[in-house]
Design a protein around this motif. Structure first.
Motif, PDB file in Angstrom:
ATOM      1  N   GLU A  56     -46.156 -32.846 -32.758  1.00 52.40           N
ATOM      2  CA  GLU A  56     -45.405 -33.105 -31.766  1.00 52.40           C
ATOM      3  C   GLU A  56     -45.965 -34.422 -30.806  1.00 52.40           C
ATOM      4  OE1 GLU A  56     -43.903 -28.841 -30.254  1.00 52.40           O
ATOM      5  OE2 GLU A  56     -45.966 -29.484 -29.935  1.00 52.40           O
ATOM      6  N   TYR A  57     -44.930 -35.120 -30.172  1.00 48.54           N
ATOM      7  CA  TYR A  57     -45.298 -36.382 -29.481  1.00 48.54           C
ATOM      8  C   TYR A  57     -44.650 -36.179 -28.107  1.00 48.54           C
ATOM      9  CZ  TYR A  57     -44.702 -41.514 -28.240  1.00 48.54           C
ATOM     10  OH  TYR A  57     -44.805 -42.587 -27.700  1.00 48.54           O
ATOM     11  N   PHE A  58     -45.488 -36.464 -27.235  1.00 49.57           N
ATOM     12  CA  PHE A  58     -45.141 -36.645 -25.765  1.00 49.57           C
ATOM     13  C   PHE A  58     -45.430 -38.107 -25.170  1.00 49.57           C
ATOM     14  CE2 PHE A  58     -46.293 -32.429 -26.978  1.00 49.57           C
ATOM     15  CZ  PHE A  58     -45.449 -31.635 -26.514  1.00 49.57           C
ATOM     16  N   SER A  59     -44.524 -38.691 -24.361  1.00 50.89           N
ATOM     17  CA  SER A  59     -44.806 -39.842 -23.763  1.00 50.89           C
ATOM     18  C   SER A  59     -44.300 -39.756 -22.256  1.00 50.89           C
ATOM     19  CB  SER A  59     -43.751 -40.933 -24.613  1.00 50.89           C
ATOM     20  OG  SER A  59     -43.866 -42.145 -24.005  1.00 50.89           O
ATOM     21  N   GLN A  60     -44.837 -40.785 -21.636  1.00 51.35           N
ATOM     22  CA  GLN A  60     -44.483 -41.091 -20.131  1.00 51.35           C
ATOM     23  C   GLN A  60     -44.430 -42.687 -20.131  1.00 51.35           C
ATOM     24  OE1 GLN A  60     -46.895 -39.229 -17.254  1.00 51.35           O
ATOM     25  NE2 GLN A  60     -46.595 -36.923 -18.226  1.00 51.35           N
ATOM     26  N   SER A  61     -43.603 -43.041 -18.950  1.00 50.86           N
ATOM     27  CA  SER A  61     -43.419 -44.082 -18.659  1.00 50.86           C
ATOM     28  C   SER A  61     -44.538 -45.213 -18.401  1.00 50.86           C
ATOM     29  CB  SER A  61     -42.218 -44.288 -17.826  1.00 50.86           C
ATOM     30  OG  SER A  61     -42.701 -43.620 -16.447  1.00 50.86           O
ATOM     31  N   ALA A  62     -44.745 -46.382 -18.613  1.00 50.82           N
ATOM     32  CA  ALA A  62     -45.654 -47.125 -18.011  1.00 50.82           C
ATOM     33  C   ALA A  62     -45.770 -47.247 -16.536  1.00 50.82           C
ATOM     34  CB  ALA A  62     -45.787 -48.454 -18.963  1.00 50.82           C
ATOM     35  N   GLN A  63     -46.999 -47.512 -16.023  1.00 49.46           N
ATOM     36  CA  GLN A  63     -47.446 -47.449 -14.645  1.00 49.46           C
ATOM     37  C   GLN A  63     -47.849 -48.988 -14.474  1.00 49.46           C
ATOM     38  OE1 GLN A  63     -47.958 -44.084 -12.028  1.00 49.46           O
ATOM     39  NE2 GLN A  63     -48.490 -43.002 -14.028  1.00 49.46           N
ATOM     40  N   LYS A  64     -47.624 -49.530 -13.089  1.00 49.25           N
ATOM     41  CA  LYS A  64     -48.583 -50.903 -13.020  1.00 49.25           C
ATOM     42  C   LYS A  64     -49.637 -50.341 -12.296  1.00 49.25           C
ATOM     43  CE  LYS A  64     -47.896 -55.327 -10.430  1.00 49.25           C
ATOM     44  NZ  LYS A  64     -46.986 -55.826  -9.647  1.00 49.25           N
ATOM     45  N   LEU A  65     -50.757 -50.788 -12.759  1.00 50.61           N
ATOM     46  CA  LEU A  65     -52.198 -50.696 -12.456  1.00 50.61           C
ATOM     47  C   LEU A  65     -52.377 -51.187 -11.052  1.00 50.61           C
ATOM     48  CD1 LEU A  65     -54.337 -50.360 -15.631  1.00 50.61           C
ATOM     49  CD2 LEU A  65     -53.233 -48.554 -14.404  1.00 50.61           C
ATOM     50  N   SER A  66     -53.427 -50.775 -10.188  1.00 48.47           N
ATOM     51  CA  SER A  66     -53.809 -51.557  -9.065  1.00 48.47           C
ATOM     52  C   SER A  66     -55.394 -51.472  -8.940  1.00 48.47           C
ATOM     53  CB  SER A  66     -53.336 -50.602  -7.731  1.00 48.47           C
ATOM     54  OG  SER A  66     -52.079 -50.591  -7.879  1.00 48.47           O
ATOM     55  N   PHE A  67     -55.550 -52.379  -8.211  1.00 46.27           N
ATOM     56  CA  PHE A  67     -57.342 -52.478  -7.936  1.00 46.27           C
ATOM     57  C   PHE A  67     -57.557 -51.570  -7.127  1.00 46.27           C
ATOM     58  CE2 PHE A  67     -56.021 -56.833  -9.014  1.00 46.27           C
ATOM     59  CZ  PHE A  67     -57.124 -57.255  -9.778  1.00 46.27           C
ATOM     60  N   TYR A  68     -59.067 -50.902  -7.347  1.00 43.17           N
ATOM     61  CA  TYR A  68     -59.139 -49.466  -6.672  1.00 43.17           C
ATOM     62  C   TYR A  68     -59.751 -49.867  -5.287  1.00 43.17           C
ATOM     63  CZ  TYR A  68     -60.876 -44.669  -6.377  1.00 43.17           C
ATOM     64  OH  TYR A  68     -61.148 -43.372  -5.883  1.00 43.17           O
ATOM     65  N   SER A  69     -59.185 -48.982  -4.157  1.00 46.42           N
ATOM     66  CA  SER A  69     -60.082 -48.808  -2.851  1.00 46.42           C
ATOM     67  C   SER A  69     -60.028 -47.398  -2.544  1.00 46.42           C
ATOM     68  CB  SER A  69     -59.305 -49.758  -1.896  1.00 46.42           C
ATOM     69  OG  SER A  69     -57.796 -49.546  -1.742  1.00 46.42           O
ATOM     70  N   TRP A  70     -59.156 -46.561  -3.000  1.00 45.00           N
ATOM     71  CA  TRP A  70     -59.079 -45.031  -2.625  1.00 45.00           C
ATOM     72  C   TRP A  70     -58.106 -44.280  -3.862  1.00 45.00           C
ATOM     73  CZ3 TRP A  70     -54.664 -42.030  -0.910  1.00 45.00           C
ATOM     74  CH2 TRP A  70     -53.482 -42.644  -0.778  1.00 45.00           C
ATOM     75  N   TYR A  71     -58.552 -43.008  -3.762  1.00 52.23           N
ATOM     76  CA  TYR A  71     -57.630 -42.355  -5.033  1.00 52.23           C
ATOM     77  C   TYR A  71     -56.323 -42.714  -5.271  1.00 52.23           C
ATOM     78  CZ  TYR A  71     -57.772 -38.677  -8.474  1.00 52.23           C
ATOM     79  OH  TYR A  71     -57.843 -38.156  -9.791  1.00 52.23           O
ATOM     80  N   GLY A  72     -55.592 -43.014  -4.278  1.00 49.31           N
ATOM     81  CA  GLY A  72     -54.108 -43.303  -4.363  1.00 49.31           C
ATOM     82  C   GLY A  72     -53.865 -44.725  -5.225  1.00 49.31           C
ATOM     83  N   ASN A  73     -54.781 -45.575  -5.598  1.00 54.70           N
ATOM     84  CA  ASN A  73     -54.591 -46.582  -6.603  1.00 54.70           C
ATOM     85  C   ASN A  73     -54.865 -46.003  -7.991  1.00 54.70           C
ATOM     86  OD1 ASN A  73     -56.635 -48.110  -3.934  1.00 54.70           O
ATOM     87  ND2 ASN A  73     -54.447 -48.604  -4.297  1.00 54.70           N
ATOM     88  N   ALA A  74     -55.428 -45.233  -8.193  1.00 51.34           N
ATOM     89  CA  ALA A  74     -55.458 -44.593  -9.464  1.00 51.34           C
ATOM     90  C   ALA A  74     -54.080 -44.128 -10.162  1.00 51.34           C
ATOM     91  CB  ALA A  74     -56.374 -43.531  -9.550  1.00 51.34           C
ATOM     92  N   LYS A  75     -53.815 -44.733 -11.055  1.00 44.78           N
ATOM     93  CA  LYS A  75     -52.470 -44.002 -11.647  1.00 44.78           C
ATOM     94  C   LYS A  75     -52.398 -42.621 -12.587  1.00 44.78           C
ATOM     95  CE  LYS A  75     -50.405 -47.698  -9.753  1.00 44.78           C
ATOM     96  NZ  LYS A  75     -49.841 -47.223  -8.212  1.00 44.78           N
ATOM     97  N   LEU A  76     -51.862 -41.621 -12.293  1.00 40.70           N
ATOM     98  CA  LEU A  76     -52.153 -40.426 -12.891  1.00 40.70           C
ATOM     99  C   LEU A  76     -51.041 -40.068 -14.103  1.00 40.70           C
ATOM    100  CD1 LEU A  76     -54.209 -37.944 -12.377  1.00 40.70           C
ATOM    101  CD2 LEU A  76     -52.447 -37.278 -11.088  1.00 40.70           C
TER     102      LEU A  76
END
Length: 735
Positions: A6-26
Motif C-alpha cells: 500500500e502507498y500513502f502520500s501527503q502534499s509537500a510543505q514549504k520548510l521554515s527556519f527553526y525558531s519554535w515548534y510551529g516552524n517544524a512541518k508535521l
C-alpha cells in the motif's frame, strides 16, 4: 503467505527556519495492522535562484505522537520527561533535489509522525518584497508491505510451523488479553529438514521510534528454548517473527506455544461506582484541572473490600475521563481524589489517551501524600506512569520498565510529599498510573500499613499555559491538532521557562520607552506644518504619532505592555498612518492646486486603506504610493520650472538646507528599516526609523504660500475690541 503493498502520500510543505515548534512541518500517517515492512520516501528540493544555497534539513520520526525536538538546545520545564527523538539529516548541496529512503521492519501499527525543519533562524526581520527567500520543499510518502493472512497463535495451544528459508521469515501474532501480568513464549521441537538441531532467531514485538524495545530470542543447537515477558501490552496484537539462521536451502520446523499469567483485579463494586458517579455529576464541578476530583470527593468515598484487596494482585480505582476542550482532558476519581495505597498489591488508575487527538498536548500527573495517613516514617510510595501496560510489581529501583516500554517513575514520602510528572506529547494509548507502598527493610514491614495519596491528572495543550513570557498556539495538520509555545522577551524552551537569554525588566522597560517616546519626534514636524498652514498634513502626523506610540506600547513581548484597544486595530492604524504620512508629505512638496491636492489626499488614503487590508506587510503598500506620489511631484516640478524658465525650487538654500538633508534622512531611514532590523536590535533600530522619518518630514515640508501671513498670535490674543468699518455703500430710499 499473501503480501499486499500500500502507498500513502501527503502534499509537500514549504520548510521554515527553526525558531519554535510551529516552524517544524508535521506529517501524520497511520500504519495498518500486520505490517511487516515500512518504507519512507523522503523528497527534499530547493529553488534554482541565486539566493538558494546549500542547506541541511533535519527530519524527526516518532511513533504514537509528534516528536519532541530541541534544535536550539534550550531547557525543558522542571519535572518534564524528555527522550531524544530519532532523526536523520538530508543535505541539499549542488543537487536541486534529494531522495532518501528509510526502512523500518516490523513497525508498530498506529499513528506515525514525521517533523522536518531547516536550521535555526538567523533572526533578521525581512520586509516582504525587498528580498526573495529561497523555497525549500519537503514531501514524505509511505510504502507499507502488509501480510493479509498472518497466522494467529492461540494462548495455550501449540502451533507447528515451518520456516522455508532464511530469506522468508515466519510471521505470527498473538493477542494479549487485558490484565495479563506475564507472558511466556516457548519454541519447541525445533529441527531442520535434516533432523539436526536448528538455529533460529525469534523477534518479539514491533519497532517503535525513537526507542525500540523488541525482545530477541536466539536458539542455537537447542531443541527448545523460551522467553518470559513481564507486563506485555494489554489488548493488543503482538507480532512474532521467526528467522532461520541456517543455510539457504535448509528449512526449519518449529512448534510455538504462548501462555499468559492473568492478574485478577480487585476494586469497589460497580454499583457503588455508578452511584458515586451520579452523585458527583450532580454536585459542583471544579473549575480548574488542578482541582480535579474534588466534586467526587464530596459525594463520599465508596467502601472497599479489605479481604478482596489482599487476595488480588492489583486494585483498580475507577477514573472518569472528562473532555474540556481541544487537547484538554481532566481525569476524575470516583472514590475521591485520595486513593489508598498498600504494600501487598499496586493501586492502578487508567488514564485513557487513545482517541487519536490527545497526543498533541502535555499529560500532567501530580501526587500529594497525606503524611498523617502513613504510620511508618521511612515508607515511600513508588509510582510508575506507563503506556500500553502497567507495572504490576514496583520495587526500590523504580525503573518502571515493562515488556516493550519504559515508563516514568515518581515517588512521594513523608520528607517529600509532592511529586509532579509532565509527559510532553504522550503517545496515543491507554496510560496507567501504578502506586505501591515500599519499605526499606522489606515488604513485610509494610503489610499492615496503608497510605493516602491525592492524585491530580489532566491533559493540557501547553503546560502552565506557556507562562507569562509565552503564548500557547494551537497548530493544525489536516485534521490533527497539536499545541506549542511561542516565547518572547528572550525566553525560550518548550514551555518558555528557559531564561538564559531573557531580557531583564529594565531592558523591557527601555525597549518600550524607546519605541514609544521616539514617536514624539513628530512634534517638530507637526509644529512646522501648523506654522506653515498645512493643517491637514499636521492632522495626519498627529494621527500617526498617536497610533504608532500606542501600537508599540501594546506590541511589546515582555510585561511592559499597555493596550488601549484591540491589538489588530492598533497595528492597522499605525501602518495606515505611516503610509498616508508619506503620501501627503510628497504631494505637499509637489505644490499642486489645493482642490487637486485634497482630492489626491482623499483618493490616495482610500486606496491605501484598501491595500493594507489585503496585505498589511507587503512592501508595495508603502512603495507604491511613494512612487506614484514622486511621479506627481516630479511632473509638477517640471511644469513649474518650464513655466518659470528656471530650476524649481529655485533657491539653492532650499536645496542645501532643507531638501538634501530631508532626502538623506529618508534614504537612511529606509535602509535601516529594510536591511538592518533583527529580532535582537529591533527596539533601537526601529526607534531610529521613527526619529529619521519624523525629522525628514520636518525638512521636506515646503514653505508656506506667499500670500499667507504668519500667525499673529500676539495681536489676536491681546485684542479685545475691534473697530469695524463698513465699506458698503448705503442706499437711501427717496420718497
Amino acid at each position: 503467505s499473501l503480501y499486499v503493498s500500500e502507498y500513502f502520500s501527503q502534499s509537500a510543505q514549504k520548510l521554515s527556519f527553526y525558531s519554535w515548534y510551529g516552524n517544524a512541518k508535521l506529517f501524520h500517517f497511520h500504519v495498518p495492522e500486520d505490517t511487516v515492512l515500512l518504507r519512507w520516501l523522503l523528497q527534499a528540493s530547493r529553488g534554482k535562484g541565486p539566493e538558494c544555497t546549500s542547506m541541511e534539513i533535519t527530519v524527526h520520526f516518532r511513533h504514537g505522537a509528534p516528536p519532541v525536538i530541541n534544535p536550539l538546545g534550550t531547557r525543558f520545564p522542571a519535572n518534564a520527561t524528555v527522550r531524544p527523538s530519532y532523526n536523520i539529516s538530508i543535505t541539499l548541496s549542488s543537487a536541486v533535489q534529494n531522495t532518501t529512503f528509510v526502512n523500518v521492519t516490523t513497525p508498530s501499527a498506529g499513528d506515525w509522525f514525521i517533523a522536518a525543519h531547516l536550521p535555526q533562524a538567523a533572526g533578521r526581520i525581512e520586509v516582504k518584497g525587498f528580498s526573495t527567500p529561497c523555497p525549500y520543499m519537503f514531501q514524505a510518502d509511505m510504502f507499507v508491505l502488509r501480510l493479509t493472512d498472518m497466522p494467529v497463535l492461540e494462548p495455550g495451544v501449540p502451533m507447528p510451523h515451518t520456516v522455508v528459508s532464511p530469506a522468508k521469515p515466519l510471521h505470527v501474532k498473538v493477542f494479549v488479553p487485558k490484565h495479563a501480568a506475564g507472558m511466556r513464549f516457548e519454541l519447541r521441537s525445533c529441527v531442520t529438514n535434516e533432523k539436526k538441531a536448528c538455529a533460529v532467531r525469534v523477534v518479539l514485538g514491533s519497532i517503535t521510534l525513537p526507542q525500540s524495545f523488541q525482545r530477541i530470542l536466539t536458539c542455537t543447537g537447542n531443541v527448545s528454548c523460551s522467553l518470559a515477558l513481564d507486563s506485555p501490552p494489554w489488548e493488543k496484537w503482538l507480532q512474532i517473527m521467526v528467522e532461520s539462521l541456517g543455510t539457504a536451502n535448509a528449512s526449519v520446523s518449529v512448534e510455538m506455544l504462548a501462555s499468559f499469567t492473568v492478574c485478577r483485579p480487585g476494586s469497589a463494586s460497580s454499583f457503588l461506582n455508578f452511584i458515586s458517579l451520579n452523585q458527583s455529576q450532580s454536585g459542583a464541578r471544579p473549575g480548574t484541572p488542578g482541582a480535579a476530583g474534588s466534586s467526587a470527593h464530596s459525594a463520599g468515598e465508596a467502601p472497599h473490600n479489605t479481604s478482596g484487596q489482599r487476595s488480588s494482585c492489583l486494585q483498580n480505582q475507577p477514573v472518569v475521563r472528562e473532555d474540556l476542550d481541544v487537547v484538554s482532558v481532566r481525569y476524575r476519581l470516583l472514590n475521591g481524589p485520595s486513593v489508598p495505597v498498600n504494600a501487598l498489591s499496586p493501586t492502578l488508575l487508567l488514564l485513557n489517551l487513545n482517541t487519536g487527538m490527545d497526543s498533541g498536548g502535555s499529560l500532567v500527573v501530580s501526587l500529594l501524600l497525606n503524611k498523617t495517613s502513613v504510620s511508618l516514617t521511612n515508607a515511600t510510595v513508588a509510582a510508575c506512569v506507563n503506556a500500553a501496560s502497567p507495572v504490576l510489581s514496583l520495587n526500590a529501583t523504580r525503573n518502571c520498565s515493562t515488556a516493550f516500554s519504559q515508563g516514568y517513575p515518581l515517588s512521594v514520602s513523608t520528607s517529600s510529599a509532592e511529586a509532579t510528572l509532565i509527559v510532553l506529547y504522550p503517545q496515543t494509548d491507554d496510560w496507567f498510573l501504578s502506586l505501591q507502598l515500599l519499605c526499606p527493610k522489606g515488604q513485610g514491614e509494610c503489610n499492615s500499613a496503608e497510605a493516602k495519596v491525592t492524585v491530580f491528572s489532566y491533559l493540557t495543550p501547553c503546560f502552565n499555559d506557556c507562562g507569562p513570557y509565552g503564548q500557547c498556539s494551537l497548530l493544525r495538520r489536516h485534521g490533527y491538532l497539536y499545541a506549542a509555545c511561542s516565547c518572547k522577551a528572550g525566553w525560550g524552551g518548550w514551555s518558555c521557562t528557559d531564561d538564559t537569554k531573557a531580557q531583564s525588566i529594565g531592558a523591557q522597560n527601555l525597549a518600550t520607552l524607546l519605541l514609544t517616546l521616539s514617536n514624539l519626534m513628530f512634534l517638530p514636524a507637526i509644529a512646522v506644518a501648523v506654522y506653515r498652514y498645512y493643517l491637514v498634513e499636521a492632522s495626519v502626523y498627529t494621527y500617526t504619532m498617536f497610533f504608532s506610540t500606542f501600537y508599540h506600547a501594546c506590541d511589546q513581548p515582555g510585561i511592559a505592555v499597555m493596550c488601549i484597544m484591540d491589538y489588530d486595530t492598533l497595528q492597522y492604524c499605525d501602518f495606515l498612518g505611516s503610509v498616508v504620512s508619506i503620501w501627503v508629505t510628497i504631494l505637499c512638496m509637489a505644490r499642486v492646486k489645493k482642490i487637486l491636492k485634497y482630492v489626491l489626499f482623499m483618493l490616495g488614503t482610500l486606496l491605501i486603506a484598501m491595500s493594507l487590508q489585503l496585505d498589511r506587510r507587503g512592501v508595495w503598500n508603502m512603495m507604491g504610493p511613494c512612487l506614484f506620489a514622486l511621479v506627481i511631484m516630479i511632473a509638477a516640478w517640471v511644469h513649474h520650472g518650464t513655466k518659470r524658465r528656471h530650476c524649481y525650487p529655485s533657491s539653492w538654500k532650499r536645496w542645501v538646507f532643507y531638501l538634501l538633508p530631508g532626502i538623506t534622512l529618508a534614504f537612511i531611514a529606509i535602509s535601516v528599516y529594510a536591511f538592518m532590523e533583527t529580532n535582537e536590535n529591533y527596539y533601537y533600530t526601529h526607534s531610529i526609523w521613527h526619529v529619521l522619518v519624523a525629522c525628514s518630514v520636518a525638512f521636506l515640508l515646503p514653505p508656506r504660500d506667499k500670500h499667507k501671513k504668519p500667525w499673529a498670535w500676539s495681536q489676536k490674543l491681546t485684542c479685545r475690541y475691534q473697530i469695524c468699518q463698513n465699506d458698503r455703500e448705503e442706499l437711501y430710499a427717496v420718497t
